[in-house]
Structures are given as structure tokens and as C-alpha cells.
Design an enzyme around this catalytic site. Structure first.
Site, PDB file in Angstrom:
ATOM      1  N   LYS A  51     -11.557   2.527  10.239  1.00 42.60           N
ATOM      2  CA  LYS A  51     -10.499   2.460   9.213  1.00 42.60           C
ATOM      3  C   LYS A  51     -10.999   3.042   7.898  1.00 42.60           C
ATOM      4  CE  LYS A  51      -8.353  -1.247  11.738  1.00 42.60           C
ATOM      5  NZ  LYS A  51      -7.828  -2.603  11.920  1.00 42.60           N
ATOM      6  N   GLN A  95      -9.235  -8.271   9.413  1.00 46.25           N
ATOM      7  CA  GLN A  95      -9.508  -7.880  10.790  1.00 46.25           C
ATOM      8  C   GLN A  95      -9.526  -9.113  11.694  1.00 46.25           C
ATOM      9  OE1 GLN A  95      -9.623  -4.707  11.693  1.00 46.25           O
ATOM     10  NE2 GLN A  95     -10.187  -4.989  13.821  1.00 46.25           N
ATOM     11  N   ASP A 118      -0.508  -4.373   8.267  1.00 45.19           N
ATOM     12  CA  ASP A 118      -0.524  -4.603   9.711  1.00 45.19           C
ATOM     13  C   ASP A 118       0.876  -4.861  10.275  1.00 45.19           C
ATOM     14  OD1 ASP A 118      -3.078  -4.481  10.911  1.00 45.19           O
ATOM     15  OD2 ASP A 118      -3.669  -6.410  10.047  1.00 45.19           O
TER      16      ASP A 118
HETATM   17  N1  L34 Z   1      -5.789  -7.260  11.491  1.00 40.71           N
HETATM   18  N2  L34 Z   1      -6.908  -6.855  13.468  1.00 40.71           N
HETATM   19  C1  L34 Z   1      -6.004  -6.458  12.550  1.00 40.71           C
HETATM   20  N3  L34 Z   1      -5.322  -5.291  12.662  1.00 40.71           N
HETATM   21  C2  L34 Z   1      -5.531  -4.474  13.724  1.00 40.71           C
HETATM   22  O1  L34 Z   1      -4.812  -3.361  13.855  1.00 40.71           O
HETATM   23  C3  L34 Z   1      -6.483  -4.838  14.668  1.00 40.71           C
HETATM   24  N4  L34 Z   1      -6.818  -4.036  15.737  1.00 40.71           N
HETATM   25  C4  L34 Z   1      -7.131  -4.669  17.018  1.00 40.71           C
HETATM   26  C5  L34 Z   1      -8.210  -5.721  16.743  1.00 40.71           C
HETATM   27  N5  L34 Z   1      -7.989  -6.471  15.524  1.00 40.71           N
HETATM   28  C6  L34 Z   1      -7.147  -6.051  14.537  1.00 40.71           C
HETATM   29  C7  L34 Z   1      -7.436  -2.854  15.673  1.00 40.71           C
HETATM   30  O2  L34 Z   1      -7.574  -2.227  14.624  1.00 40.71           O
HETATM   31  C8  L34 Z   1      -7.635  -3.524  17.832  1.00 40.71           C
HETATM   32  N6  L34 Z   1      -7.857  -2.446  16.894  1.00 40.71           N
HETATM   33  C9  L34 Z   1      -8.446  -1.224  17.200  1.00 40.71           C
HETATM   34  C10 L34 Z   1      -8.463  -0.173  16.293  1.00 40.71           C
HETATM   35  C11 L34 Z   1      -9.064   1.019  16.595  1.00 40.71           C
HETATM   36  C12 L34 Z   1      -9.667   1.199  17.791  1.00 40.71           C
HETATM   37  C13 L34 Z   1      -9.671   0.176  18.716  1.00 40.71           C
HETATM   38  C14 L34 Z   1      -9.055  -1.029  18.406  1.00 40.71           C
HETATM   39  C15 L34 Z   1     -10.331   2.491  18.066  1.00 40.71           C
HETATM   40  O3  L34 Z   1     -10.439   3.324  17.206  1.00 40.71           O
HETATM   41  N7  L34 Z   1     -10.844   2.705  19.276  1.00 40.71           N
HETATM   42  C16 L34 Z   1     -11.532   3.918  19.609  1.00 40.71           C
HETATM   43  C17 L34 Z   1     -12.939   3.644  20.017  1.00 40.71           C
HETATM   44  C18 L34 Z   1     -13.700   2.872  18.975  1.00 40.71           C
HETATM   45  C19 L34 Z   1     -15.105   2.500  19.438  1.00 40.71           C
HETATM   46  O4  L34 Z   1     -15.826   3.400  19.871  1.00 40.71           O
HETATM   47  O5  L34 Z   1     -15.451   1.320  19.360  1.00 40.71           O
HETATM   48  C20 L34 Z   1     -10.782   4.586  20.730  1.00 40.71           C
HETATM   49  O6  L34 Z   1     -10.933   5.794  20.894  1.00 40.71           O
HETATM   50  O7  L34 Z   1     -10.047   3.883  21.457  1.00 40.71           O
END
Ligand code: L34
Length: 288
Positions: A51, A95, A118
Site C-alpha cells: 500500500k 489493517q 476500506d
Molecule cells: N483493513 N485489512 C484492511 N483492508 C484490506 O483491504 C485488507 N486486505 C486483506 C487483509 N486485511 C485487510 C488487504 O489489503 C487482504 N489484502 C491484500 C492486499 C494486497 C495483496 C493481498 C492481500 C497483494 O498485493 N497480494 C499480492 C502478493 C503480495 C505478497 O507477495 O505477499 C498478489 O499478487 O496477490
């Protein structure tokens, strides 16, 4: 066809960056997103880092506030109240998940509705279900954008959403319904889930279990949206809820993990931050 959330989000972030570049002259400053991370869960650290990086790309000011896992609920709520009162802050995100001694519901309802990037605040959720103007939750919003970019028609389709969380399952079902899909919300204990899932022309899976969706659950030509972010127990690598290798040949469109829904979630967070910023400008508040 695989829809790259990574590519689509890069494109959308570049467009937002161009828009935000004009803000200092127009409004006196750029949007400011504050992300609060409690504790040191590695997955949460990774998402929060994502983020911050996206904010940099878009030109949004990002402040990530880290607090220890043993912070009291009151201390956290006080921090949120301070940020609510701060006119230089446009978006507040805590988060999730939070440590067990902190009520997530209390945290979410303490964030000012106007800064709820969010889209989790009860008033925002109510507005969504009543078709009133609202901040759309990031992951469902990102999914709709991916379907659109892939040229998937939603209207008239039979959609099955597996998962009923407040964050993904329920709002994504609502957004599909609003676009005239016929939606069934299922879950891990739905009886005859494979049979139901096979009826889906659009299948959205947000369960949180590696390889939960197997090839026998997907009909030929289905659109498959994988919202899972799990660790593969065998390889330790990031994986979704869908057995990608087995399902990909059957799907007409599928999202990968990583590089699918995750990056779109973050992209929509950027969009929501800009939206909150612009909404507060419209109300005539300035702090230039
Ligand atoms: N308050 N909590 C709040 N808002 C959110 O919108 C989230 N979420 C979920 C968990 N808790 C939260 C997220 O941001 C899940 N989540 C989230 C965001 C981004 C990614 C995965 C989950 C993401 O960028 N995933 C990448 C890989 C990241 C890595 O390598 O760890 C992907 O390509 O899927």
C-alpha cells in the site's frame, strides 16, 4: 485467458498519478492516506508495504503507523479519533486482522465514515446495500474492474460466490447482483458445492484454503476469480483458493495468485483515497 491484475493495476495507477499531479496546484496538497498496522504478522507487513509503494507510484502521501500487538483497544481507538480530527488526513485504514483483545467492529465503526477508504464502516455498508452513494470496498471493486477489462459481460450471467465475509463475499455478490447477474452465495459447508459451482458462469472464490476449487467444480468456459491468498503447504509459495494448473485449461478467464486480485485491491484503495480527498474538497473544507 489469464487476467493480470498486476498489469491492469499498473495502468490504472499511472492514470491516477497523472490526475494527482495536478492536485497541488488545484487543491494545495495531495491526498494523504494513513495506514495503521498493529503487530508484526508477515503477511500484513507485506500488504501494508504494498500500500505504501502504490501510494508512492500514484503520488499519494502515505503514513504507515506501526503499533505493538499488545496496544490496548482504547489506545488504538484514541489514535483513530485523532486521525479523524486531523484535516490533513483523508483516508484511514487499520489493517486486519487485529489481535484478539481488540474488537474489529469497534475499530471499524470508530473510523470516520468520510475517511473510511476500506468501505467497511457500517454506514458505508448500509449505503452499499441501499444503493446509495458510498465508498466501495477495495477487493470487490477491483474484481468488477478486472471483469470489465477482460470484456466479461456480467448482465444475465449466473454467478456463484463461494465465501460470505463482510470484506469480500457479501459485497462482491451485491456488486454482481447490481450489474444484473443472478447470484448464489455459497460457503465451504454448502451441500453439493461442486454441483453448484459447476453451474456458475462466473465463479468467485474467497475461502482462504489452497486448492479448494478443483477442476471438477468448474464448467468449461467459466470465468474464475480467485480471491484467496494462501501459502501452499508443500512449496511455501503464495497461492490462491483455486487449483490453478488444473482449472486454467477449463476457464475462459481466470485470475492468478499472485498478480491477480491482490494488486487490484491496492489499486482501488488508491482510488478510494482520492475519492475521499475529493469528497472533502467538495464540502468546502480546505487546509492549504
Ligand atoms: N483493513 N485489512 C484492511 N483492508 C484490506 O483491504 C485488507 N486486505 C486483506 C487483509 N486485511 C485487510 C488487504 O489489503 C487482504 N489484502 C491484500 C492486499 C494486497 C495483496 C493481498 C492481500 C497483494 O498485493 N497480494 C499480492 C502478493 C503480495 C505478497 O507477495 O505477499 C498478489 O499478487 O496477490
Amino acid at each position: 485467458m489469464t487476467i493480470s491484475g498486476k498489469e491492469l493495476s499498473a495502468k490504472l495507477k499511472a492514470e491516477m498519478a497523472a490526475e494527482v499531479a495536478a492536485f497541488p496546484e488545484k487543491y494545495g496538497r495531495v491526498p494523504h492516506l494513513v495506514v495503521i498496522l498493529v503487530g508484526d504478522d508477515p503477511a500484513s507487513i507485506s500488504y501494508v508495504t504494498g500500500k505504501a509503494k502504490a501510494s508512492e507510484v500514484v503520488g499519494i502521501r502515505n503514513t504507515t503507523i506501526r503499533r505493538p500487538a499488545d496496544i490496548s483497544e482504547n489506545e488504538l481507538l484514541d489514535l483513530i479519533r485523532q486521525l479523524n480530527a486531523d484535516d490533513a488526513v483523508d483516508g484511514i485504514l487499520v489493517q486486519l486482522p487485529l489481535p484478539g483483545h481488540i474488537s474489529e467492529a469497534k475499530v471499524i465503526e470508530t473510523i470516520s465514515r468520510e475517511k473510511d477508504v476500506d468501505g467497511f464502516h457500517p454506514l458505508n455498508v448500509a449505503a452499499l446495500w441501499q444503493k446509495q452513494p458510498c465508498i466501495l470496498p477495495c477487493t470487490p471493486k477491483g474484481i468488477i474492474k478486472m471483469l470489465k477489462a477482460a470484456g466479461v459481460e456480467i448482465e444475465g450471467k449466473r454467478a456463484v460466490v463461494i465465501g460470505r465475509s463482510n470484506i469480500v463475499g457479501l459485497p462482491v455478490a451485491k456488486l454482481l447482483l447490481d450489474r444484473n447477474a443472478t447470484v448464489t452465495i455459497a460457503h465451504s459447508r454448502t451441500r453439493n458445492l461442486p454441483e453448484l459451482a459447476r453451474q456458475a458462469e462466473i465463479l468467485v472464490v474467497a475461502i482462504g484454503r489452497p486448492k479448494f476449487v478443483t477442476a471438477d467444480m468448474v464448467s468449461e468456459g467459466a470465468v474464475v476469480i480467485d480471491v484467496g491468498v494462501n501459502r501452499d503447504p508443500e512449496t511455501g509459495r503464495l497461492c490462491g483458493d483455486v487449483d490453478f494448473a488444473a482449472v486454467e485449461p477449463k476457464a475462459s478467464v481466470i485470475t492468478p495468485v499472485p498478480g491477480g486480485v491482490g494488486p487490484m485491491t491496492i489499486c482501488c484503495l488508491m482510488e478510494n483515497t482520492i475519492e475521499c480527498f475529493l469528497n472533502s474538497r467538495k464540502k468546502g473544507r480546505t487546509d492549504a
